[in-house]
Design a protein around this motif. Sequence first.
Motif, PDB file in Angstrom:
ATOM      1  N   VAL A  87      31.233  40.016  39.604  1.00  0.00           N
ATOM      2  CA  VAL A  87      32.462  40.763  39.836  1.00  0.00           C
ATOM      3  C   VAL A  87      32.865  41.488  38.561  1.00  0.00           C
ATOM      4  N   GLY A  88      33.461  42.655  38.720  1.00  0.00           N
ATOM      5  CA  GLY A  88      33.884  43.426  37.563  1.00  0.00           C
ATOM      6  C   GLY A  88      35.083  42.810  36.873  1.00  0.00           C
ATOM      7  N   GLY A  89      35.085  42.858  35.553  1.00  0.00           N
ATOM      8  CA  GLY A  89      36.199  42.321  34.795  1.00  0.00           C
ATOM      9  C   GLY A  89      37.483  43.104  34.955  1.00  0.00           C
ATOM     10  N   SER A  90      37.381  44.353  35.430  1.00  0.00           N
ATOM     11  CA  SER A  90      38.569  45.188  35.640  1.00  0.00           C
ATOM     12  C   SER A  90      38.939  45.306  37.115  1.00  0.00           C
ATOM     13  N   GLU A  91      38.426  44.405  37.937  1.00  0.00           N
ATOM     14  CA  GLU A  91      38.746  44.446  39.366  1.00  0.00           C
ATOM     15  C   GLU A  91      40.118  43.842  39.627  1.00  0.00           C
ATOM     16  N   ARG A  92      40.571  43.987  40.865  1.00  0.00           N
ATOM     17  CA  ARG A  92      41.805  43.360  41.283  1.00  0.00           C
ATOM     18  C   ARG A  92      41.681  41.854  41.119  1.00  0.00           C
ATOM     19  N   PRO A  93      42.737  41.186  40.675  1.00  0.00           N
ATOM     20  CA  PRO A  93      42.657  39.741  40.447  1.00  0.00           C
ATOM     21  C   PRO A  93      42.161  38.952  41.651  1.00  0.00           C
ATOM     22  N   GLU A  94      42.483  39.405  42.851  1.00  0.00           N
ATOM     23  CA  GLU A  94      42.036  38.670  44.035  1.00  0.00           C
ATOM     24  C   GLU A  94      40.515  38.664  44.167  1.00  0.00           C
ATOM     25  N   PHE A  95      39.850  39.749  43.763  1.00  0.00           N
ATOM     26  CA  PHE A  95      38.393  39.769  43.860  1.00  0.00           C
ATOM     27  C   PHE A  95      37.768  38.835  42.824  1.00  0.00           C
ATOM     28  N   ILE A  96      38.369  38.773  41.655  1.00  0.00           N
ATOM     29  CA  ILE A  96      37.869  37.829  40.652  1.00  0.00           C
ATOM     30  C   ILE A  96      38.087  36.398  41.124  1.00  0.00           C
ATOM     31  N   ARG A  97      39.242  36.129  41.697  1.00  0.00           N
ATOM     32  CA  ARG A  97      39.529  34.784  42.215  1.00  0.00           C
ATOM     33  C   ARG A  97      38.555  34.420  43.339  1.00  0.00           C
ATOM     34  N   GLN A  98      38.302  35.374  44.242  1.00  0.00           N
ATOM     35  CA  GLN A  98      37.404  35.099  45.361  1.00  0.00           C
ATOM     36  C   GLN A  98      35.976  34.828  44.878  1.00  0.00           C
ATOM     37  N   ALA A  99      35.537  35.563  43.862  1.00  0.00           N
ATOM     38  CA  ALA A  99      34.195  35.340  43.322  1.00  0.00           C
ATOM     39  C   ALA A  99      34.087  33.968  42.676  1.00  0.00           C
ATOM     40  N   ARG A 100      35.087  33.616  41.901  1.00  0.00           N
ATOM     41  CA  ARG A 100      35.070  32.299  41.256  1.00  0.00           C
ATOM     42  C   ARG A 100      35.144  31.178  42.287  1.00  0.00           C
ATOM     43  N   LEU A 101      35.890  31.423  43.346  1.00  0.00           N
ATOM     44  CA  LEU A 101      36.090  30.397  44.361  1.00  0.00           C
ATOM     45  C   LEU A 101      34.769  29.945  44.964  1.00  0.00           C
ATOM     46  N   LEU A 102      33.955  30.903  45.405  1.00  0.00           N
ATOM     47  CA  LEU A 102      32.691  30.517  46.038  1.00  0.00           C
ATOM     48  C   LEU A 102      31.796  29.778  45.058  1.00  0.00           C
TER      49      LEU A 102
ATOM     50  N   MET B  58      50.900  32.047  32.611  1.00  0.00           N
ATOM     51  CA  MET B  58      51.653  32.808  33.608  1.00  0.00           C
ATOM     52  C   MET B  58      51.218  32.386  35.008  1.00  0.00           C
ATOM     53  N   LEU B  59      52.166  32.165  35.897  1.00  0.00           N
ATOM     54  CA  LEU B  59      51.854  31.824  37.266  1.00  0.00           C
ATOM     55  C   LEU B  59      51.236  33.012  37.986  1.00  0.00           C
ATOM     56  N   TYR B  60      50.217  32.741  38.808  1.00  0.00           N
ATOM     57  CA  TYR B  60      49.595  33.778  39.630  1.00  0.00           C
ATOM     58  C   TYR B  60      50.247  33.721  40.997  1.00  0.00           C
ATOM     59  N   HIS B  61      50.938  34.776  41.375  1.00  0.00           N
ATOM     60  CA  HIS B  61      51.699  34.772  42.620  1.00  0.00           C
ATOM     61  C   HIS B  61      51.587  36.137  43.276  1.00  0.00           C
ATOM     62  N   VAL B  62      50.933  36.202  44.418  1.00  0.00           N
ATOM     63  CA  VAL B  62      50.782  37.456  45.147  1.00  0.00           C
ATOM     64  C   VAL B  62      51.954  37.622  46.095  1.00  0.00           C
ATOM     65  N   THR B  63      52.613  38.762  46.020  1.00  0.00           N
ATOM     66  CA  THR B  63      53.730  39.055  46.928  1.00  0.00           C
ATOM     67  C   THR B  63      53.416  40.223  47.855  1.00  0.00           C
ATOM     68  N   ASP B  64      52.501  41.106  47.441  1.00  0.00           N
ATOM     69  CA  ASP B  64      52.098  42.234  48.270  1.00  0.00           C
ATOM     70  C   ASP B  64      50.605  42.103  48.552  1.00  0.00           C
ATOM     71  N   TRP B  65      50.258  41.565  49.704  1.00  0.00           N
ATOM     72  CA  TRP B  65      48.867  41.256  49.994  1.00  0.00           C
ATOM     73  C   TRP B  65      48.038  42.506  50.261  1.00  0.00           C
ATOM     74  N   ASP B  66      48.642  43.542  50.825  1.00  0.00           N
ATOM     75  CA  ASP B  66      47.902  44.788  51.005  1.00  0.00           C
ATOM     76  C   ASP B  66      47.513  45.384  49.658  1.00  0.00           C
ATOM     77  N   ASP B  67      48.421  45.377  48.709  1.00  0.00           N
ATOM     78  CA  ASP B  67      48.116  45.901  47.385  1.00  0.00           C
ATOM     79  C   ASP B  67      47.108  45.014  46.658  1.00  0.00           C
ATOM     80  N   ALA B  68      47.170  43.714  46.898  1.00  0.00           N
ATOM     81  CA  ALA B  68      46.239  42.795  46.231  1.00  0.00           C
ATOM     82  C   ALA B  68      44.794  43.106  46.573  1.00  0.00           C
ATOM     83  N   TYR B  69      44.564  43.650  47.767  1.00  0.00           N
ATOM     84  CA  TYR B  69      43.205  43.973  48.190  1.00  0.00           C
ATOM     85  C   TYR B  69      42.937  45.479  48.219  1.00  0.00           C
ATOM     86  N   ALA B  70      43.847  46.262  47.658  1.00  0.00           N
ATOM     87  CA  ALA B  70      43.653  47.711  47.567  1.00  0.00           C
ATOM     88  C   ALA B  70      42.879  48.033  46.300  1.00  0.00           C
TER      89      ALA B  70
END
Length: 263
Positions: free
Chosen positions: A206-221, A1-13
């Motif tokens: 990072v928590g496994g049940s966190e918002r996908p953006e936080f998991i992505r950010q953790a993996r990124l660094l 499945m493609l990962y595509h953020v459309t609501d950036w405020d919700d992605a970090y809520a």
Amino acid sequence: MLYHVTDWDDAYANAAHIPQSDGFVPRWTAAAETFRDRHPPQPLGRGHLFRPAGTARGLMVFIHGGYWMRFHPGLWSHLAAGGLARGWAVALPAYTLAPEARIGQMVREVAAAITEAAAQVDGPIALTGHSAGGHLAARMVCDDAPLPDAVAARVTACLSISPLTDLRPLLRTAMTETLGLDRAEAVAESPALLNPRPGIPVTTWVGGSERPEFIRQARLLSNVWAGLGAATDCVIDPGRHHFDVIDGLADGDSPLMERLLRL
């Protein structure tokens, strides 16, 4: 499945996606007050320094989160319990919040607080922080960080919990206005876009049940800095969300604390 953020405020809520999230701050407040009653801290500027019984084995630093806009060290005093149980002094630095300060100023203030604590406590230094504090912890081990060389040379580990490591996506959120964040500062203050200081092991947690953006950010660094020669790891803590992923800091025997204070 493609990962595509459309609501950036919700992605970090976070709160909107955590059941009964409104109960966490009252529980943290009560736990922190109880802990300070039992373990009165020394002042560290506007922050706190907790000392163990006897000579400290080293200095653990926890930098609080809140999207650089809210909270204060006194809300998290109970998270010093794990470090104290292992014989470490624990510093909880304060920093000026947005909109009164921009992120670059916060970086300098945290570095100054760590330097002040390091002058009072000998031995190794272990850095950790959560969310925006995870960003600030990682920022401390970039090769252009404002930590004095003598202090940075004592850092034995950086464990960045649910960190924000690339600030550019935040330019698409409403919080940008309060933060005063522009593209130049987002680039200049993003650990994932900077070089790590050599010789410091870095773990993102990072928590496994966190918002996908936080998991992505953790993996990124972890991924980017591994490619720049740092010893890195990214731990996905199963079932944990953004508000309870920090609980292990209060337990000296937790896997999180074992990773942070390994020597």
